[in-house]
Design a protein around this motif. Sequence first.
Motif, PDB file in Angstrom:
ATOM      1  N   PHE A   1     -10.545  -1.556   9.396  1.00  0.00           N
ATOM      2  CA  PHE A   1      -9.796  -1.521   8.127  1.00  0.00           C
ATOM      3  C   PHE A   1      -8.306  -1.712   8.390  1.00  0.00           C
ATOM      4  N   ARG A   2      -7.626  -2.140   7.319  1.00  0.00           N
ATOM      5  CA  ARG A   2      -6.169  -2.317   7.386  1.00  0.00           C
ATOM      6  C   ARG A   2      -5.580  -1.902   6.036  1.00  0.00           C
ATOM      7  N   ILE A   3      -4.558  -1.063   6.107  1.00  0.00           N
ATOM      8  CA  ILE A   3      -3.912  -0.565   4.877  1.00  0.00           C
ATOM      9  C   ILE A   3      -2.437  -0.986   4.890  1.00  0.00           C
ATOM     10  N   SER A   4      -2.001  -1.644   3.818  1.00  0.00           N
ATOM     11  CA  SER A   4      -0.579  -2.036   3.685  1.00  0.00           C
ATOM     12  C   SER A   4      -0.048  -1.518   2.342  1.00  0.00           C
ATOM     13  N   ILE A   5       1.147  -0.969   2.414  1.00  0.00           N
ATOM     14  CA  ILE A   5       1.754  -0.408   1.188  1.00  0.00           C
ATOM     15  C   ILE A   5       3.228  -0.807   1.128  1.00  0.00           C
TER      16      ILE A   5
ATOM     17  N   ALA B   1       6.278   0.986  -3.831  1.00  0.00           N
ATOM     18  CA  ALA B   1       5.100   1.472  -4.545  1.00  0.00           C
ATOM     19  C   ALA B   1       4.659   2.864  -4.110  1.00  0.00           C
ATOM     20  N   GLU B   2       5.236   3.414  -3.038  1.00  0.00           N
ATOM     21  CA  GLU B   2       4.738   4.672  -2.465  1.00  0.00           C
ATOM     22  C   GLU B   2       4.814   5.835  -3.449  1.00  0.00           C
ATOM     23  N   GLU B   3       5.882   5.937  -4.216  1.00  0.00           N
ATOM     24  CA  GLU B   3       6.084   7.108  -5.075  1.00  0.00           C
ATOM     25  C   GLU B   3       5.541   6.918  -6.486  1.00  0.00           C
ATOM     26  N   LEU B   4       4.888   5.812  -6.765  1.00  0.00           N
ATOM     27  CA  LEU B   4       4.315   5.600  -8.097  1.00  0.00           C
ATOM     28  C   LEU B   4       3.070   6.448  -8.253  1.00  0.00           C
ATOM     29  N   GLU B   5       2.870   6.997  -9.464  1.00  0.00           N
ATOM     30  CA  GLU B   5       1.761   7.929  -9.709  1.00  0.00           C
ATOM     31  C   GLU B   5       0.502   7.184 -10.143  1.00  0.00           C
TER      32      GLU B   5
ATOM     33  N   GLU C   1       1.208  -2.802  -3.980  1.00  0.00           N
ATOM     34  CA  GLU C   1       2.501  -3.479  -4.133  1.00  0.00           C
ATOM     35  C   GLU C   1       2.864  -3.564  -5.619  1.00  0.00           C
ATOM     36  N   THR C   2       4.141  -3.821  -5.882  1.00  0.00           N
ATOM     37  CA  THR C   2       4.583  -4.057  -7.265  1.00  0.00           C
ATOM     38  C   THR C   2       4.650  -5.558  -7.513  1.00  0.00           C
TER      39      THR C   2
ATOM     40  N   LEU D   1      -3.065  -2.600  -7.096  1.00  0.00           N
ATOM     41  CA  LEU D   1      -3.882  -2.008  -6.032  1.00  0.00           C
ATOM     42  C   LEU D   1      -5.078  -2.913  -5.780  1.00  0.00           C
ATOM     43  N   VAL D   2      -5.301  -3.285  -4.507  1.00  0.00           N
ATOM     44  CA  VAL D   2      -6.398  -4.195  -4.145  1.00  0.00           C
ATOM     45  C   VAL D   2      -7.216  -3.565  -3.011  1.00  0.00           C
ATOM     46  N   VAL D   3      -8.549  -3.541  -3.208  1.00  0.00           N
ATOM     47  CA  VAL D   3      -9.485  -3.111  -2.167  1.00  0.00           C
ATOM     48  C   VAL D   3     -10.459  -4.269  -1.953  1.00  0.00           C
ATOM     49  N   LYS D   4     -10.479  -4.818  -0.734  1.00  0.00           N
ATOM     50  CA  LYS D   4     -11.247  -6.037  -0.459  1.00  0.00           C
ATOM     51  C   LYS D   4     -12.059  -5.838   0.819  1.00  0.00           C
ATOM     52  N   ASP D   5     -13.315  -6.303   0.777  1.00  0.00           N
ATOM     53  CA  ASP D   5     -14.142  -6.242   1.990  1.00  0.00           C
ATOM     54  C   ASP D   5     -14.865  -7.567   2.162  1.00  0.00           C
ATOM     55  N   ASP D   6     -15.396  -7.770   3.370  1.00  0.00           N
ATOM     56  CA  ASP D   6     -16.159  -8.995   3.669  1.00  0.00           C
ATOM     57  C   ASP D   6     -17.626  -8.667   3.895  1.00  0.00           C
ATOM     58  N   GLY D   7     -18.105  -7.633   3.161  1.00  0.00           N
ATOM     59  CA  GLY D   7     -19.467  -7.185   3.311  1.00  0.00           C
ATOM     60  C   GLY D   7     -20.483  -8.057   2.606  1.00  0.00           C
TER      61      GLY D   7
END
Length: 581
Positions: free
Chosen positions: A465-469, A473-477, A509-510, A522-528
């Motif tokens: 997995f890889r997480i990028s922020i 965008a870190e402090e957005l609720e 990201e904004t 917000l994006v969650v992507k997999d190659d499953g």
Amino acid sequence: MKLKKSFRLNLYLLFTVSIIFPIFLIFGIFTWYYNQQTVLQDRRHVSNILTSMSKNIEISFNELEHISFTPYLYKDVLGCMTYMKNGYLENRPDFLEVNRLEEVYNLTFTKLMYSSSNHILGIGFYPMSKQDSFVYQLDHNTAGLQTLSQPGYFSDALFLSARKAGGNPLYTPFHTQPGKYNSKEYFSIVRMIKDFDSQKEIGVLRIDASTESLKNVIDRVDIPGKSRVLLVDDLEHLIYSSGDIDPAILTQLSNRDTVSANGDSYLVTREKIPRFGWSLIYLSSKKDILISNAQTYLLAFVLMIFAVLISFFIYCRGSSKMVSSVSNILQTIRKIQTGDLSAKSTVKETNTELALISDALNEMARQLNDHIIREYKAVISQRNAEYIALQSQINPHFLYNTLNGFIALNRMGERDTLEKAILQLTHLFRYTCKNESISTVGQELDFVSRYLELQKLRFEDRLNFRISIQPEAEELEIPKLLIQPIVENCIVHGMEPQDDPIHIEISAETCTDALSGKCLRLVVKDDGLGFDPGSVKPASSRVGLENIRDRVELFNPHACFVLESAPGRGTQCVILFPIQK
């Protein structure tokens, strides 16, 4: 303050339409009417002037006519003319008689010539003799009767006109003759003289008078500016003008009330001199009339502007309170539109329509605020209950899946891995057990990272997995435990059925959306393995995707949740939250 400006502008427009426009319209009508009255008055004044001139000229002509009638009043004068006709110079029947008649002739006409007010220059007699060659002339500056040779005067146009007139007087235009009367300008009256008894023609009497007397009649009148007085004959030929005249005007005179030349227009007023066929024409310059009216127009305009300024001052004083009250009401409405229901309108005027509107607006805002508070509390209570119910589904579901993974590690004898997993689980429970429903993007992705580390202990190299922020965008609720169920679905449905390796990418990201403006993406992507979204039954996904979709909508009704997947092509989930300014 667009509305304020618009209201004030509307009041100014109303003032312009109701006050200023009518005043200027009245001024325009007044100037037009005054100009018309001035023209009529000028015409009456000019008509009186021309009538007076005409009478003075007629008096002068009457005097000349009386002189031309002298042969009929003095028998000896008529007898002398008869001898002149019969050629007494060749055959004088009685020298003493003829001499006496000549003396009477000379004395009579000389007295009349010197006593006349018409500046008579000379009196000539053209006898109807057979010789058609001799003319008898008395001049003002020469003593005695002169006999002048003028052969062929029978065929002269003036002589023929006198014969045709049959004894009525005729007048000639102004003219000069070189060498005669020192080349002075003069006009003439001619009359055919006849015998009383036989009515036979004796000859033509011609009286030459200086034009000074007629010019004095015209020039005595004060003629302003470019206006002119003309004396014309019966054929509209110019006899005399009080000043320089444009030839183009003379060509336009015939039966016209207005003529134009040199950028000016002239009103034409005529006065006929009945007995002589001549006419007096007064050309009134319209520019002169306008110039003479300019002071009146200027005074009227200054008074009008003064009246407008006073009206505007009174209007501004009277309308300022109303504009201020309307502005106050509009500001209150604008605050209410932005959600400030505590705003109050304060109108200083009392017992007016605006005061009633202000009171009604305040009462409406108060009632609306009370109603919103009641409804808001009810909706919030209901929403919190639904949100807690949805979130309560997450914790048992997550714990159930995690404990199943621990059982599997225990059965495989992976005790070290199991110990690490339990430690990771304690960190996760610290996050999930906090009594909060809202988290930040940074906290949520940190939780997801620990969760994936926990899962990686179980699946080792099969899970990457890889997480990028983005820092912004870190402090957005966002809702708590929103990303973890999506990641869990990637593992459960994208890898576990066939135990294939899987790579999961998570980003935050904004961005700027054309419809919503600035958004959190917000994006969650997999190659499953992927799946067909249309084949998933609502009941089977109630705790998973449907739960996530409902939580997104409850958190922000304007948010967007998009799921894209296909068998063998992986899955992508995109969530967009509008960022509140």
